[in-house]
Motif scaffolding. Sequence first.
Motif, PDB file in Angstrom:
ATOM      1  N   GLU B 103       0.841  -1.203   0.000  1.00 28.57           N
ATOM      2  CA  GLU B 103       0.000   0.000   0.000  1.00 28.57           C
ATOM      3  C   GLU B 103       0.877   1.254   0.000  1.00 28.57           C
ATOM      4  OE1 GLU B 103      -2.583   0.583   3.420  1.00 28.57           O
ATOM      5  OE2 GLU B 103      -4.088   1.443   2.073  1.00 28.57           O
ATOM      6  N   LEU B 104       1.891   1.247   0.860  1.00 31.36           N
ATOM      7  CA  LEU B 104       2.793   2.393   0.943  1.00 31.36           C
ATOM      8  C   LEU B 104       3.506   2.638  -0.389  1.00 31.36           C
ATOM      9  CD1 LEU B 104       4.277   4.551   2.575  1.00 31.36           C
ATOM     10  CD2 LEU B 104       5.857   2.792   3.362  1.00 31.36           C
ATOM     11  N   VAL B 105       4.036   1.552  -0.963  1.00 32.46           N
ATOM     12  CA  VAL B 105       4.802   1.704  -2.208  1.00 32.46           C
ATOM     13  C   VAL B 105       3.890   2.144  -3.355  1.00 32.46           C
ATOM     14  CG1 VAL B 105       6.153   0.443  -3.932  1.00 32.46           C
ATOM     15  CG2 VAL B 105       6.595   0.087  -1.503  1.00 32.46           C
ATOM     16  N   ILE B 106       2.712   1.533  -3.451  1.00 35.50           N
ATOM     17  CA  ILE B 106       1.818   1.866  -4.562  1.00 35.50           C
ATOM     18  C   ILE B 106       1.328   3.307  -4.452  1.00 35.50           C
ATOM     19  CG2 ILE B 106      -0.431   1.349  -5.600  1.00 35.50           C
ATOM     20  CD1 ILE B 106       0.177  -1.629  -4.941  1.00 35.50           C
ATOM     21  N   VAL B 107       0.952   3.716  -3.242  1.00 34.42           N
ATOM     22  CA  VAL B 107       0.515   5.109  -3.077  1.00 34.42           C
ATOM     23  C   VAL B 107       1.653   6.062  -3.446  1.00 34.42           C
ATOM     24  CG1 VAL B 107      -0.176   6.859  -1.385  1.00 34.42           C
ATOM     25  CG2 VAL B 107      -1.299   4.641  -1.412  1.00 34.42           C
ATOM     26  N   SER B 108       2.886   5.720  -3.035  1.00 29.94           N
ATOM     27  CA  SER B 108       4.036   6.556  -3.393  1.00 29.94           C
ATOM     28  C   SER B 108       4.184   6.686  -4.900  1.00 29.94           C
ATOM     29  CB  SER B 108       5.329   5.956  -2.858  1.00 29.94           C
ATOM     30  OG  SER B 108       5.317   5.970  -1.477  1.00 29.94           O
ATOM     31  N   PRO B 179     -10.346  -6.023   7.862  1.00 34.85           N
ATOM     32  CA  PRO B 179      -9.518  -6.209   6.670  1.00 34.85           C
ATOM     33  C   PRO B 179     -10.246  -7.022   5.603  1.00 34.85           C
ATOM     34  CG  PRO B 179      -8.696  -7.525   8.525  1.00 34.85           C
ATOM     35  CD  PRO B 179      -9.864  -6.759   9.022  1.00 34.85           C
ATOM     36  N   ILE B 180     -10.329  -6.467   4.390  1.00 34.96           N
ATOM     37  CA  ILE B 180     -10.904  -7.197   3.255  1.00 34.96           C
ATOM     38  C   ILE B 180      -9.793  -7.460   2.255  1.00 34.96           C
ATOM     39  CG2 ILE B 180     -12.669  -7.184   1.446  1.00 34.96           C
ATOM     40  CD1 ILE B 180     -14.044  -4.933   3.218  1.00 34.96           C
ATOM     41  N   THR B 181      -9.170  -6.368   1.792  1.00 35.93           N
ATOM     42  CA  THR B 181      -8.042  -6.496   0.878  1.00 35.93           C
ATOM     43  C   THR B 181      -6.720  -6.382   1.630  1.00 35.93           C
ATOM     44  OG1 THR B 181      -8.085  -4.113   0.501  1.00 35.93           O
ATOM     45  CG2 THR B 181      -9.310  -5.482  -1.040  1.00 35.93           C
ATOM     46  N   GLY B 182      -6.752  -5.834   2.844  1.00 35.46           N
ATOM     47  CA  GLY B 182      -5.523  -5.584   3.564  1.00 35.46           C
ATOM     48  C   GLY B 182      -5.003  -4.179   3.311  1.00 35.46           C
ATOM     49  N   PHE B 183      -5.508  -3.552   2.233  1.00 34.80           N
ATOM     50  CA  PHE B 183      -5.157  -2.153   1.974  1.00 34.80           C
ATOM     51  C   PHE B 183      -6.134  -1.280   2.750  1.00 34.80           C
ATOM     52  CE2 PHE B 183      -3.661  -4.450  -1.695  1.00 34.80           C
ATOM     53  CZ  PHE B 183      -2.382  -3.962  -1.858  1.00 34.80           C
ATOM     54  N   ILE B 184      -5.606  -0.590   3.750  1.00 34.36           N
ATOM     55  CA  ILE B 184      -6.495   0.068   4.690  1.00 34.36           C
ATOM     56  C   ILE B 184      -7.278   1.202   4.031  1.00 34.36           C
ATOM     57  CG2 ILE B 184      -5.285   1.985   5.813  1.00 34.36           C
ATOM     58  CD1 ILE B 184      -5.620   0.267   8.431  1.00 34.36           C
ATOM     59  N   SER B 188     -11.327   0.857   4.257  1.00 33.55           N
ATOM     60  CA  SER B 188     -12.145   1.842   4.955  1.00 33.55           C
ATOM     61  C   SER B 188     -13.171   2.468   4.016  1.00 33.55           C
ATOM     62  CB  SER B 188     -11.258   2.924   5.573  1.00 33.55           C
ATOM     63  OG  SER B 188     -10.475   3.533   4.582  1.00 33.55           O
ATOM     64  N   LEU B 189     -12.789   2.621   2.747  1.00 36.71           N
ATOM     65  CA  LEU B 189     -13.748   3.164   1.777  1.00 36.71           C
ATOM     66  C   LEU B 189     -14.872   2.178   1.519  1.00 36.71           C
ATOM     67  CD1 LEU B 189     -12.080   5.071  -1.189  1.00 36.71           C
ATOM     68  CD2 LEU B 189     -13.604   5.923   0.585  1.00 36.71           C
ATOM     69  N   VAL B 190     -14.496   0.905   1.324  1.00 35.57           N
ATOM     70  CA  VAL B 190     -15.492  -0.125   1.026  1.00 35.57           C
ATOM     71  C   VAL B 190     -16.498  -0.252   2.165  1.00 35.57           C
ATOM     72  CG1 VAL B 190     -15.811  -2.627   0.730  1.00 35.57           C
ATOM     73  CG2 VAL B 190     -14.036  -1.427  -0.564  1.00 35.57           C
ATOM     74  N   SER B 191     -15.982  -0.199   3.397  1.00 31.89           N
ATOM     75  CA  SER B 191     -16.909  -0.327   4.530  1.00 31.89           C
ATOM     76  C   SER B 191     -17.603   0.997   4.846  1.00 31.89           C
ATOM     77  CB  SER B 191     -16.164  -0.857   5.759  1.00 31.89           C
ATOM     78  OG  SER B 191     -15.057  -0.034   6.031  1.00 31.89           O
ATOM     79  N   GLY B 192     -17.371   1.994   4.011  1.00 37.87           N
ATOM     80  CA  GLY B 192     -18.094   3.256   4.160  1.00 37.87           C
ATOM     81  C   GLY B 192     -17.684   4.088   5.362  1.00 37.87           C
TER      82      GLY B 192
END
Lengths: 272, 337, 293
Positions: B103-108, B179-184, B188-192
């Motif tokens: 998540e950190l690397v992809i967001v970067s 956790p669903i995907t593990g990407f927080i 958090s978006l998916v769970s609204g």
Amino acid sequence: MLLKVQDLKVSFATPKRMIPTLHRVSFDLDYGEVLGLVGESGTGKSITGKSILRLLPPNGMITGGKILFKKRDLVGLRESEMRKIRGKEISAVQQDPLSSLNPAFRIKDQMTDILTLHTDMSEKEAEEHVIQLLNQVGIKDARSVINKYPHQLSGGMCQRVMIAIAFSCSPSLVIADEPTTALDVITQALVIELMKRMQEENNTSIIFITHDISLASKICERIAVMHKGEVVEIGKTEEVLFNPKHEYTRLLINSIPKIEKEIRTIFNGVET
Amino acid sequence: MPVSSTYLLRRLLYMIISIIGVSVFGFILFRIVPGDPVLMMVSPTASLEDIEALRHQLGFDRPLYIQYVNWFRDFLSGSFGTSIRYNTDVLELVTSRLPATLELVIVSILVAFVIGVLIGVISAVKSGSWADRILTGFSFLGFSLPHFLWGIVFIVIFGAIAHLLPVSGRIDIDFEVTPITGFILIDSLVSGNLAAFKSALAHIALPAISLALSLIAILHRTLKSSMLDVLGEDYIFTDRMKGLPERKIIFERALRNALIPTITILGVQFTFLMGGSIIIEYIFGWPGMGTLLFTAVQYKDLPLLQGIVMVYALIVVLTNFLVDLTYTIINPKIELR
Amino acid sequence: MSSEEFITESLFEGFKSILSIKVIFGLIVLIILFSTAILAPVISPFDPNEQRLNEAYKPPFWVKGGDKNYILGTDSLGRDIFSRLVYGARVAAVVAVVATILTAITGILVGLLSGFFGGKVDQIFMRLVDIWMSFPPVLFALALIAILGVGLKNVILAIAIIDWTRFARVVRAEVINIKEKDFILADKAVGMSNTHIIFREILPNTIPIIIILATLEMSIAITVEILLSYVGLGVKAFTPSWGSMISEGLAYFRIGWWGMLFPMLATIVVILGLNSLGDGLREKIDPRLSLMR
């Protein structure tokens, strides 16, 4: 009078100083006329053509003179006004057809953009019009060609596409900058023929830029000879060709291979 | 576009050689420990029986080649043994931390791409202007200073002085995100849960930017030079001759061509940022593989350390393979050797 | 062109316009770093490890409460920050020089052999480089330190083990370029030995590129040392390193900003200086060389 270029001066900026490239270039052009701009490379022919479109490279600038197009001076015209003229009133065909088409876009995208910009055609109408245009320049399977990328087409095909683009908004003036130099001899002849036909059908004026005076004599009514950033001689094609006044023009004519000259005389004799 | 099958096979072979090489390397690396590796792992107060039991459990009492064969077999089946510190399966531990790192690397990379492309275009279009000079200077800074220095600079400025952004963790502890995907961010978006999303976004901002700066600088440089090349092309003259608006020419016609050399960099940079994320995670207390690595080093947890090293190396090998493949697919004109 | 002419010409081309602002800045930083390192005992007013607990947290002398004796203040143990900074430069300089020499020797050797002989030798070396580079450098360094233990020697050893690949790849590419040049082909034609061609003819021509690489390698080596010391896995405790000073300074940042600021600034200036030198030289000598990390 469609175009009157008066004492046009262009300079190029280098890190150290300004280098004057065009010195007082003057000529005029009537509606429906084909004028040849002839000279060796580096004499300022292309710069003249690009000045008329006001599309000089970033370090080049017009430092004096007038470019009267339909009685409006293009020098000093606002960029936004200039964009309304480009493509619609004045367009251009360049030397290398393959590199003048964007490799990352389909032919369709590169042909409809100019139509939707300058006319009130919709995407769909523009596409239909593009197919017509391509048929007009002798491309038969236009419907499949418009979905192709430039590198999938031959050089001759690409130049036909470029000519179709240049003529697509029926401009009053087309600046053809060595449009056949990058092509083989047979394709050259076909492209010249095509340009002449398009010019006659649309009554377009053409500035035909070339280093080849014999080629210019084939399509142009008048010829202007350029040398070292100046127009040294201008006149009717026959006059310039058979009665050159300037030393440089004579040199240019003498550099045409003899046999070709003879064939041309015969050819011209038959034609007229 | 069909990719030549011999090229594909050769590339696949290289990848297999690399994987075997990496496994041999990993094996040797953890057998050259000066002295007794088992002694390194136990507490000084451990009894002799404990030591021998651990030695047997790790298989260190068998001949070296058998040890390697066993290691390679385990390596292929993804079994890296049990962590000494956590007493859990190593692979399980590592994979539970992987999403945070990714998540950190992809967001970067996303942040770097957007900013890098934008300032690259500005620098190219306004080449030589003061804006270009400032951006070029900034890009030299971004390129020269290592990730961890940026991390510390940001912690001091935004955390300690201005208290603008959180400097530790992935999310405020008050939030509970299943956790669903593990990407927080996604979970958090998916769970609204918008508040949780905001918190997660604030937490990732500083580490992601610290990590992104070098890539921003590289993208700025490459895009500027490729954009300058493209803007001088005949087809751009054609578009200008048509009277198309400059914005369309730059962002549509020129950018698509200028991006090709840029995109090929991203693959290599992904592996580079994976490496950089280790120290960034440490600095920002980011609970990914990097912090796990530090724990492993600190507690001399050799099985865990070995597992983490192998997972990073495998990610790099796989990425390089995929990058080569996609490169040949998006650029069919490239010569395949 | 003979090989001598080729060398002198490329050296001349190099020196002619070599002094850009970037290069001058880098050279100044380099000179300051090394003279500080050499003259550390002369420059530093105190023993860097001398603790005076009752003098702890003194700010720099120009700040209120500062002491003229401690120009940059003292840390949590009352040690003189300026003296520690000066001895930290010594650690950085030693790592830069020794680690760079070690990586350069291995990398150049592999690059020369791989590039000159090509074929199987090249294949094997390049696969080895691939495998080596599959391990992210920071990870590699941490794993090695975990195995070897902390200390200046092991930090240098770790860098030498990890980073030779950079030299190997660039030198190899350069050798492949040079070996097609006329004078090398001529040397081969007259039957010169391979050893002579490699070390007497090819190696001297790779020097400009090796200088650029070495400059960048010094900056990388210093970065790695500071990073490892920052996380407590670099030099042994009490050895003054900028990395450990930064992390100690961060711990008492709320009491005093000076503890982390000065080592941080020193680090930034040195790394920028070396990068600027490398970058400036690259621009002048060989603009094609891409700056791969």
